[in-house]
Design an enzyme around this catalytic site. Structure first.
Site, PDB file in Angstrom:
ATOM      1  N   ASP A   1      43.721  37.165  35.138  1.00  0.00           N
ATOM      2  CA  ASP A   1      42.526  36.412  34.773  1.00  0.00           C
ATOM      3  C   ASP A   1      42.433  36.467  33.249  1.00  0.00           C
ATOM      4  O   ASP A   1      41.940  37.445  32.682  1.00  0.00           O
ATOM      5  CB  ASP A   1      41.301  37.044  35.440  1.00  0.00           C
ATOM      6  CG  ASP A   1      39.995  36.426  34.945  1.00  0.00           C
ATOM      7  OD1 ASP A   1      40.037  35.625  33.984  1.00  0.00           O
ATOM      8  OD2 ASP A   1      38.935  36.772  35.500  1.00  0.00           O
TER       9      ASP A   1
ATOM     10  N   LYS B   1      36.912  29.465  28.845  1.00  0.00           N
ATOM     11  CA  LYS B   1      36.461  29.758  27.476  1.00  0.00           C
ATOM     12  C   LYS B   1      37.268  29.022  26.407  1.00  0.00           C
ATOM     13  O   LYS B   1      37.090  27.824  26.242  1.00  0.00           O
ATOM     14  CB  LYS B   1      36.435  31.266  27.251  1.00  0.00           C
ATOM     15  CG  LYS B   1      35.549  31.960  28.322  1.00  0.00           C
ATOM     16  CD  LYS B   1      35.174  33.357  27.981  1.00  0.00           C
ATOM     17  CE  LYS B   1      34.481  34.093  29.085  1.00  0.00           C
ATOM     18  NZ  LYS B   1      33.046  33.913  29.189  1.00  0.00           N
TER      19      LYS B   1
ATOM     20  N   TYR C   1      35.382  41.270  36.310  1.00  0.00           N
ATOM     21  CA  TYR C   1      34.555  40.129  36.714  1.00  0.00           C
ATOM     22  C   TYR C   1      35.417  38.881  36.654  1.00  0.00           C
ATOM     23  O   TYR C   1      36.060  38.612  35.643  1.00  0.00           O
ATOM     24  CB  TYR C   1      33.361  40.004  35.754  1.00  0.00           C
ATOM     25  CG  TYR C   1      32.432  38.856  36.058  1.00  0.00           C
ATOM     26  CD1 TYR C   1      31.540  38.931  37.117  1.00  0.00           C
ATOM     27  CD2 TYR C   1      32.431  37.714  35.272  1.00  0.00           C
ATOM     28  CE1 TYR C   1      30.666  37.879  37.392  1.00  0.00           C
ATOM     29  CE2 TYR C   1      31.553  36.665  35.528  1.00  0.00           C
ATOM     30  CZ  TYR C   1      30.678  36.754  36.593  1.00  0.00           C
ATOM     31  OH  TYR C   1      29.811  35.720  36.856  1.00  0.00           O
TER      32      TYR C   1
HETATM   33  N1  HOZ Z   1      28.802  36.859  32.410  1.00  0.00           N
HETATM   34  C1  HOZ Z   1      29.501  35.978  31.535  1.00  0.00           C
HETATM   35  C2  HOZ Z   1      30.087  36.735  30.395  1.00  0.00           C
HETATM   36  N2  HOZ Z   1      30.959  37.762  30.759  1.00  0.00           N
HETATM   37  C3  HOZ Z   1      28.647  34.822  31.074  1.00  0.00           C
HETATM   38  C4  HOZ Z   1      27.318  35.167  30.557  1.00  0.00           C
HETATM   39  C5  HOZ Z   1      26.503  33.945  30.125  1.00  0.00           C
HETATM   40  O1  HOZ Z   1      27.056  32.860  30.077  1.00  0.00           O
HETATM   41  O2  HOZ Z   1      25.344  34.107  29.883  1.00  0.00           O
END
Ligand code: HOZ
Length: 428
Positions: free
Chosen positions: A239, A267, A144
């Site tokens: 990434d 992050k 992702y």
């Molecule tokens: N999908 C992201 C984590 N891999 C973000 C999820 C979120 O911020 O709720």
């Protein structure tokens, strides 16, 4: 535990926010039940709107590597805010954090700040396309890279949690330029390259996958990708939104001693404020506007509050020589404890771990890619999630997300977590 106030807040939110949330995994749809609304957090703990205290293993999906409300970050943000929150003009602190990031991460000369990991990855592939003159990109099933169109093809994280790894709204024209490969399968990558020779701009990969649970790269896999990229004139993009400033000062590049051409961050680099960044050697970065022709911009990019938080965070990481070892030891301790109690309770499981990233998969098969991750038993995960919640332990409400270990966790917290896993799984 009582969640009546969270339930009421969720009902209210659903009326004005689609699904009641601003990021789908938070809605708890994959595990059932009502999402928990947070009131505040400090160190390793969340305090919710119903007055419950939870040990946090999400940590804002990674950024809070030192725990919530980390004092130097909070202080830096407050002091900065007093002097104005956004100018849309250059500020000195942008150069300060850029210098520090460049000094910590191998193989990069210049870095550009954006507002999220999605923006970082989206901009990185545009840069790769502009630099190479090729349109196609290779991504790995289950990885992702944010919610930009090109990446929502067999995507991990929330996309797969909700059964929408290929999102409607992504045009066929965009989708055709995203080629898929299998994580940890170099022969498969070779065949994709051979079928598209001379057309590929980049391979983008999470060097440690974190959005189909935690999946380490097999020995030599990243180096083989590097070699293939060198042979075929393809750029390698790491990434490092999850792994950057988490697995080591220099992230996965340092840990695995493999150089990427472009690196994406998010992050940790923002200390919990909305920051992303992408970086590369000068030759590549100079293709970006205003020096070069590849356009990229942002009103709030390099925002002073975000830069202050990021700088305070990176300074701490840079000065604490033992931090990454400490985190890895805590994670190893959890791993051993989990393995012991899950085996005692006869639960089929596989635990994956790299540094301070860990995930439990309810399958006895090795989990090495999206296919094997998807074999995990989701019904067991649901029971596990809710059982842990009742014990005051907050893990991601999806089997496809990684747990992030923070330095604020004490061994007492870790023991409490292992005891909770034992208690919860003894009832399965
Ligand atoms: N999908 C992201 C984590 N891999 C973000 C999820 C979120 O911020 O709720």
């Amino acid at each position: 535990m009582n969640y009546s106030r969270s339930s009421a807040l969720f009902a209210q939110a659903e009326k004005v926010i689609p699904g009641g949330v601003n990021s789908p995994v938070r809605a708890f749809k994959a595990v059932g039940g009502t999402p928990i609304f947070v009131k505040e957090a400090k160190g390793a703990y969340l305090y919710d709107e119903d007055g419950n205290k939870l040990i946090d293993y999400i940590n804002s999906w990674g950024p809070m590597i030192l725990g919530h409300a980390y004092e130097p970050v909070v202080h830096a943000v407050i002091e900065k805010a007093k002097k104005g929150t956004s100018f849309g003009m250059p500020t000195e602190i942008e150069t300060q954090i850029a210098e520090l990031a460049v000094s910590m991460v191998p193989n990069i000369d210049k870095i550009r700040f954006v507002n999220s990991g999605t923006e970082a990855c989206m901009s990185a592939i545009r840069l790769a396309r502009g630099f190479t003159g090729n349109d196609k990109i290779i991504k790995f099933a289950g990885c992702y890279h944010g919610h930009s169109d090109s990446f929502l093809i067999q995507a991990g994280s929330g996309a797969v949690t909700f059964g929408a790894p290929n999102s409607p709204g992504v045009t066929q024209g965009t989708a055709k330029d995203t080629l898929l490969a299998k994580y940890n399968n170099i022969e498969n990558v070779k065949s994709v390259i051979h079928a598209n020779k001379g057309e590929i701009a980049c391979i983008i990969i999470e060097p440690v996958a974190g959005n189909m649970g935690c999946i380490p790269p097999k020995n030599g896999f990243l180096q083989s990708l590097r070699d293939l990229c060198d042979t075929y004139g393809i750029l390698l993009i790491f990434d490092e939104v999850m792994t950057g400033f988490r697995l080591a000062k220099g992230g996965a590049q340092e840990l695995y001693n493999v150089n990427a051409d472009i690196v994406c961050f998010g992050k940790v680099i923002g200390g919990g404020l909305p920051v992303g960044a992408f970086a590369a050697r000068e030759e590549i970065m100079n293709y970006l506007a205003p020096l070069g022709p590849i356009y990229q911009a942002g009103t709030l990019s390099g925002n002073p509050l975000a830069m202050a938080a990021g700088l305070a965070m990176l300074e701490t990481l840079n000065n604490d020589t033992e931090l990454f070892n400490r985190l890895a030891k805590k994670t190893e301790y959890l791993h051993k404890g989990f393995a012991e109690v899950l085996s005692e309770n006869n639960i089929s499981h596989t635990i994956n771990r790299v540094g301070s990233m860990i995930s439990i998969h309810f399958t006895e098969d090795q989990v090495i890619d999206f296919e094997t991750s998807a074999k995990g038993n989701n019904e067991t995960f649901k029971k596990f999630f809710h059982g842990m919640l009742q014990e005051g332990i907050y893990i991601a409400p999806s089997a496809f997300e990684t747990w992030f270990i923070t330095d604020a966790l004490t061994y007492k917290d870790l023991d409490a977590t292992i005891a909770a896993v034992k208690k919860v799984t003894s009832k399965f």
